[in-house]
Design a protein around this motif. Structure first.
Motif, PDB file in Angstrom:
ATOM      1  N   THR A 136     -26.220 -17.548  51.990  1.00 63.62           N
ATOM      2  CA  THR A 136     -26.009 -16.446  52.930  1.00 63.62           C
ATOM      3  C   THR A 136     -25.439 -15.206  52.255  1.00 63.62           C
ATOM      4  N   CYS A 137     -24.427 -15.389  51.367  1.00 67.27           N
ATOM      5  CA  CYS A 137     -23.754 -14.219  50.788  1.00 67.27           C
ATOM      6  C   CYS A 137     -23.715 -14.220  49.260  1.00 67.27           C
ATOM      7  N   GLN A 138     -24.282 -15.250  48.623  1.00 64.24           N
ATOM      8  CA  GLN A 138     -24.362 -15.376  47.161  1.00 64.24           C
ATOM      9  C   GLN A 138     -23.018 -15.590  46.473  1.00 64.24           C
ATOM     10  N   ALA A 139     -21.981 -15.896  47.233  1.00 62.15           N
ATOM     11  CA  ALA A 139     -20.692 -16.232  46.623  1.00 62.15           C
ATOM     12  C   ALA A 139     -20.728 -17.664  46.088  1.00 62.15           C
ATOM     13  N   ARG A 140     -19.741 -18.008  45.283  1.00 61.42           N
ATOM     14  CA  ARG A 140     -19.679 -19.366  44.749  1.00 61.42           C
ATOM     15  C   ARG A 140     -19.359 -20.364  45.862  1.00 61.42           C
ATOM     16  N   LEU A 141     -19.837 -21.585  45.669  1.00 65.65           N
ATOM     17  CA  LEU A 141     -19.559 -22.662  46.611  1.00 65.65           C
ATOM     18  C   LEU A 141     -18.556 -23.629  46.011  1.00 65.65           C
ATOM     19  N   ARG A 142     -17.654 -24.103  46.863  1.00 60.01           N
ATOM     20  CA  ARG A 142     -16.661 -25.072  46.436  1.00 60.01           C
ATOM     21  C   ARG A 142     -16.572 -26.198  47.465  1.00 60.01           C
ATOM     22  N   PRO A 143     -16.109 -27.384  47.055  1.00 60.44           N
ATOM     23  CA  PRO A 143     -16.021 -28.501  48.001  1.00 60.44           C
ATOM     24  C   PRO A 143     -15.023 -28.230  49.118  1.00 60.44           C
ATOM     25  N   ALA A 150     -16.275 -16.789  52.143  1.00 58.30           N
ATOM     26  CA  ALA A 150     -16.514 -16.136  53.429  1.00 58.30           C
ATOM     27  C   ALA A 150     -16.576 -17.122  54.588  1.00 58.30           C
ATOM     28  N   GLY A 151     -16.524 -18.410  54.287  1.00 57.09           N
ATOM     29  CA  GLY A 151     -16.514 -19.422  55.339  1.00 57.09           C
ATOM     30  C   GLY A 151     -17.857 -20.036  55.673  1.00 57.09           C
ATOM     31  N   PRO A 177     -30.789 -20.793  45.766  1.00 56.78           N
ATOM     32  CA  PRO A 177     -29.329 -20.703  45.886  1.00 56.78           C
ATOM     33  C   PRO A 177     -28.644 -21.008  44.555  1.00 56.78           C
ATOM     34  N   LEU A 178     -29.062 -20.266  43.523  1.00 57.66           N
ATOM     35  CA  LEU A 178     -28.579 -20.467  42.159  1.00 57.66           C
ATOM     36  C   LEU A 178     -28.291 -19.117  41.524  1.00 57.66           C
ATOM     37  N   ARG A 179     -27.316 -19.087  40.625  1.00 60.95           N
ATOM     38  CA  ARG A 179     -27.013 -17.840  39.929  1.00 60.95           C
ATOM     39  C   ARG A 179     -28.089 -17.540  38.896  1.00 60.95           C
ATOM     40  N   ASP A 180     -28.143 -16.294  38.434  1.00 59.91           N
ATOM     41  CA  ASP A 180     -29.081 -15.915  37.379  1.00 59.91           C
ATOM     42  C   ASP A 180     -28.804 -16.739  36.120  1.00 59.91           C
ATOM     43  N   GLY A 181     -29.868 -17.175  35.455  1.00 57.75           N
ATOM     44  CA  GLY A 181     -29.707 -17.913  34.207  1.00 57.75           C
ATOM     45  C   GLY A 181     -28.995 -19.233  34.345  1.00 57.75           C
ATOM     46  N   ALA A 182     -29.110 -19.870  35.487  1.00 62.03           N
ATOM     47  CA  ALA A 182     -28.372 -21.111  35.730  1.00 62.03           C
ATOM     48  C   ALA A 182     -28.972 -22.315  35.027  1.00 62.03           C
ATOM     49  N   ARG A 233     -20.628 -36.184  45.882  1.00 62.98           N
ATOM     50  CA  ARG A 233     -21.146 -37.091  44.870  1.00 62.98           C
ATOM     51  C   ARG A 233     -20.757 -36.588  43.480  1.00 62.98           C
ATOM     52  N   PRO A 234     -20.358 -37.488  42.577  1.00 62.34           N
ATOM     53  CA  PRO A 234     -19.956 -37.060  41.224  1.00 62.34           C
ATOM     54  C   PRO A 234     -21.036 -36.254  40.514  1.00 62.34           C
ATOM     55  N   ALA A 235     -22.313 -36.545  40.786  1.00 61.81           N
ATOM     56  CA  ALA A 235     -23.397 -35.830  40.113  1.00 61.81           C
ATOM     57  C   ALA A 235     -23.437 -34.357  40.477  1.00 61.81           C
ATOM     58  N   LEU A 236     -22.883 -33.994  41.627  1.00 65.79           N
ATOM     59  CA  LEU A 236     -22.923 -32.600  42.056  1.00 65.79           C
ATOM     60  C   LEU A 236     -21.831 -31.754  41.402  1.00 65.79           C
ATOM     61  N   GLU A 237     -20.735 -32.358  41.025  1.00 63.57           N
ATOM     62  CA  GLU A 237     -19.584 -31.596  40.514  1.00 63.57           C
ATOM     63  C   GLU A 237     -19.936 -30.715  39.316  1.00 63.57           C
ATOM     64  N   PRO A 238     -20.664 -31.213  38.292  1.00 69.18           N
ATOM     65  CA  PRO A 238     -20.975 -30.345  37.143  1.00 69.18           C
ATOM     66  C   PRO A 238     -21.922 -29.204  37.479  1.00 69.18           C
ATOM     67  N   LEU A 239     -22.545 -29.244  38.655  1.00 68.14           N
ATOM     68  CA  LEU A 239     -23.531 -28.232  39.028  1.00 68.14           C
ATOM     69  C   LEU A 239     -22.965 -27.160  39.958  1.00 68.14           C
ATOM     70  N   LEU A 240     -21.715 -27.315  40.379  1.00 67.41           N
ATOM     71  CA  LEU A 240     -21.160 -26.389  41.367  1.00 67.41           C
ATOM     72  C   LEU A 240     -21.137 -24.947  40.867  1.00 67.41           C
ATOM     73  N   ASP A 241     -20.863 -24.751  39.588  1.00 67.39           N
ATOM     74  CA  ASP A 241     -20.811 -23.386  39.052  1.00 67.39           C
ATOM     75  C   ASP A 241     -22.184 -22.718  39.039  1.00 67.39           C
ATOM     76  N   LEU A 242     -23.248 -23.491  39.146  1.00 66.06           N
ATOM     77  CA  LEU A 242     -24.593 -22.926  39.171  1.00 66.06           C
ATOM     78  C   LEU A 242     -24.992 -22.458  40.561  1.00 66.06           C
ATOM     79  N   LEU A 243     -24.395 -23.057  41.589  1.00 66.11           N
ATOM     80  CA  LEU A 243     -24.814 -22.807  42.963  1.00 66.11           C
ATOM     81  C   LEU A 243     -24.253 -21.503  43.508  1.00 66.11           C
ATOM     82  N   ARG A 244     -24.979 -20.922  44.430  1.00 66.61           N
ATOM     83  CA  ARG A 244     -24.538 -19.738  45.159  1.00 66.61           C
ATOM     84  C   ARG A 244     -24.788 -19.948  46.641  1.00 66.61           C
ATOM     85  N   CYS A 245     -23.906 -19.389  47.464  1.00 65.44           N
ATOM     86  CA  CYS A 245     -24.075 -19.475  48.910  1.00 65.44           C
ATOM     87  C   CYS A 245     -25.395 -18.812  49.305  1.00 65.44           C
TER      88      CYS A 245
END
Length: 283
Positions: free
Chosen positions: A20-27, A38-39, A155-160, A6-18
């Motif tokens: 399971t492992c706290q890595a960034r999430l991508r589409p 990490a898959g 599932p968010l980075r610090d200061g998101a 959804r277009p509304a999610l795209e600007p928020l991707l940099d705030l999200l963290r996996c």
């Protein structure tokens, strides 16, 4: 067929963290999901929300009937003064392109109200109730939604977040503090002991307000936040269908019997709405 992002999610991707492992999430467009390096993969439901909750099925006591009752009642505008107060207190902390996170968002009603006041902001609603998130994912053009449990690390980075909303929902003070920017604001709305008093007086099975709850809230949040509180209190007329929806959308719905809502049971034709809304700023 994969569900598109959804277009509304795209600007928020940099705030999200996996989760399971706290890595960034991508589409992952081929699968209709978000994926970390990490898959670890999190599907986008056909209703538009992202399934981030791991280790447990995203369920809640809010069944389809409760969600429909909430949608109908909130659409009447009877809680409009509460919604406007939440939005006003939130608006002062959000820059032009800020992020609003609604923890325990339900159907996204209050998140949408805040975004209406902030034309450049984007919002993310978190809730365990998949049925409510179907509405939250469509509540506003700039709102996205995801399954999450308020009692787990978010599932968010610090200061998101520029604003965290918590409206009639459980709280996680340390996580609120972690994900807020240093200049951000937490807005909490909760009922007072006078809230819906007329209705609770007629229907004893309705859940009462614990008088010690307010003290527990302040003890939990004071180490992290300084606060300013406003009381929103008014009497509003109530039709019988509205009264039934009001009972049916709250935790009281799980305690009501058919006898409590029978046509012969008299219900009040007006009710007191009494809510405290507090704007907290990180210490």
């Amino acid at each position: 067929m994969p569900v598109p992002l959804r277009p509304a999610l795209e600007p928020l991707l940099d705030l999200l963290r996996c989760p399971t492992c706290q890595a960034r999430l991508r589409p992952d467009p081929g699968r209709g999901a978000l994926r970390c390096p990490a898959g670890h993969t999190f599907d986008i439901a056909r209703h538009g929300y992202v399934g981030l909750l791991t280790g447990a099925r995203a369920t809640s006591g809010d069944d389809a009937d409760m969600v429909r009752a909430r949608d109908r009642f909130l659409a009447t505008g009877k809680y409009g003064p509460v919604r406007r107060t939440v939005a006003r207190l939130a608006a002062g902390a959000v820059p032009g392109q800020g992020a609003v996170v609604d923890v325990g968002c339900g159907t996204g009603h209050y998140l949408a109200g805040v975004l209406d006041h902030l034309p450049g902001a984007h919002g993310l609603g978190l809730d365990t109730a998949a049925r409510a998130l179907r509405s939250a994912a469509r509540a506003h053009a700039r709102a996205a939604a995801a399954t999450w449990d308020v009692f787990r690390p978010f599932p968010l980075r610090d200061g998101a977040a520029d604003v965290v909303l918590n409206v009639f929902a459980p709280r996680n003070p340390s996580e609120f503090h972690r994900v807020l920017r240093s200049t951000g604001r937490l807005v909490v709305a909760r009922p007072t002991g006078r809230h819906l008093a007329e209705l609770r007086g007629r229907v004893p099975a309705m859940v009462t307000i614990d008088p010690a709850k307010e003290r527990r809230l302040h003890r939990a949040l004071d180490p992290f936040f300084a606060a300013v509180t406003e009381r929103v209190e008014y009497v509003t007329p109530l039709t019988r269908p509205e009264a039934l929806d009001l009972m049916g959308m709250t935790p009281s719905a799980r305690h009501l019997s058919r006898a409590d809502t029978d046509d012969g049971v008299p219900l009040p034709d007006r009710v007191t709405v009494s809510v405290l809304v507090t704007a907290y700023e990180p210490r």
